[in-house]
Design a protein around this motif. Sequence first.
Motif, mmCIF file in Angstrom:
data_model
loop_
_atom_site.group_PDB
_atom_site.id
_atom_site.type_symbol
_atom_site.label_atom_id
_atom_site.label_comp_id
_atom_site.label_asym_id
_atom_site.label_seq_id
_atom_site.Cartn_x
_atom_site.Cartn_y
_atom_site.Cartn_z
ATOM 1 N N CYS A 188 0.957 -1.173 0.080
ATOM 2 C CA CYS A 188 -0.059 0.040 0.013
ATOM 3 C C CYS A 188 0.827 1.396 0.045
ATOM 4 N N SER A 221 0.164 4.172 0.501
ATOM 5 C CA SER A 221 -0.698 5.125 1.453
ATOM 6 C C SER A 221 -0.082 4.826 2.756
ATOM 7 N N CYS A 222 -0.168 3.472 3.209
ATOM 8 C CA CYS A 222 0.113 3.512 4.574
ATOM 9 C C CYS A 222 1.329 2.565 4.837
ATOM 10 N N CYS A 243 -4.562 0.178 -0.251
ATOM 11 C CA CYS A 243 -5.222 -1.117 0.634
ATOM 12 C C CYS A 243 -6.739 -0.963 0.651
ATOM 13 N N CYS A 273 -7.268 2.043 3.246
ATOM 14 C CA CYS A 273 -7.145 3.512 2.570
ATOM 15 C C CYS A 273 -7.943 3.998 1.805
#
Length: 107
Positions: free
Chosen positions: A63, A65-66, A101, A104
Amino acid sequence: MNHEQIMAALPAGSFDKASIWRILSNLADRGLLRRMDLGDRIWRYELLDACRTVEDDHTHFLCESCGDVLCLPPLEVRARDGAMPAALMNADFQVRVMGRCASCTSG
Ligand SMILES: [Zn+2]
Ligand SMILES: [Zn+2]
């Protein structure tokens, strides 16, 4: 997990960063951990056990983002017409799957 996450999971000040780095490296060399670079230049380690062996080199989803990593089921790569270029027969290639994910994208 990456080195930073492993350090964060250990009691603060009880382990030396370089020692943990060396241990991770040794365990990876011995086939107890899989060391992987998922495209963001951060080494991540995955425990290899009865369910996950060195031969089972499954693909991972990262992911963007995270930073969460998910194990994907074994994938097979083939051309749409089913043909496989001869040069790829014994090639060692890695499939990189990146995106956002579920947690997110739902937020
Ligand atoms: Zn995420
Ligand atoms: Zn995995």
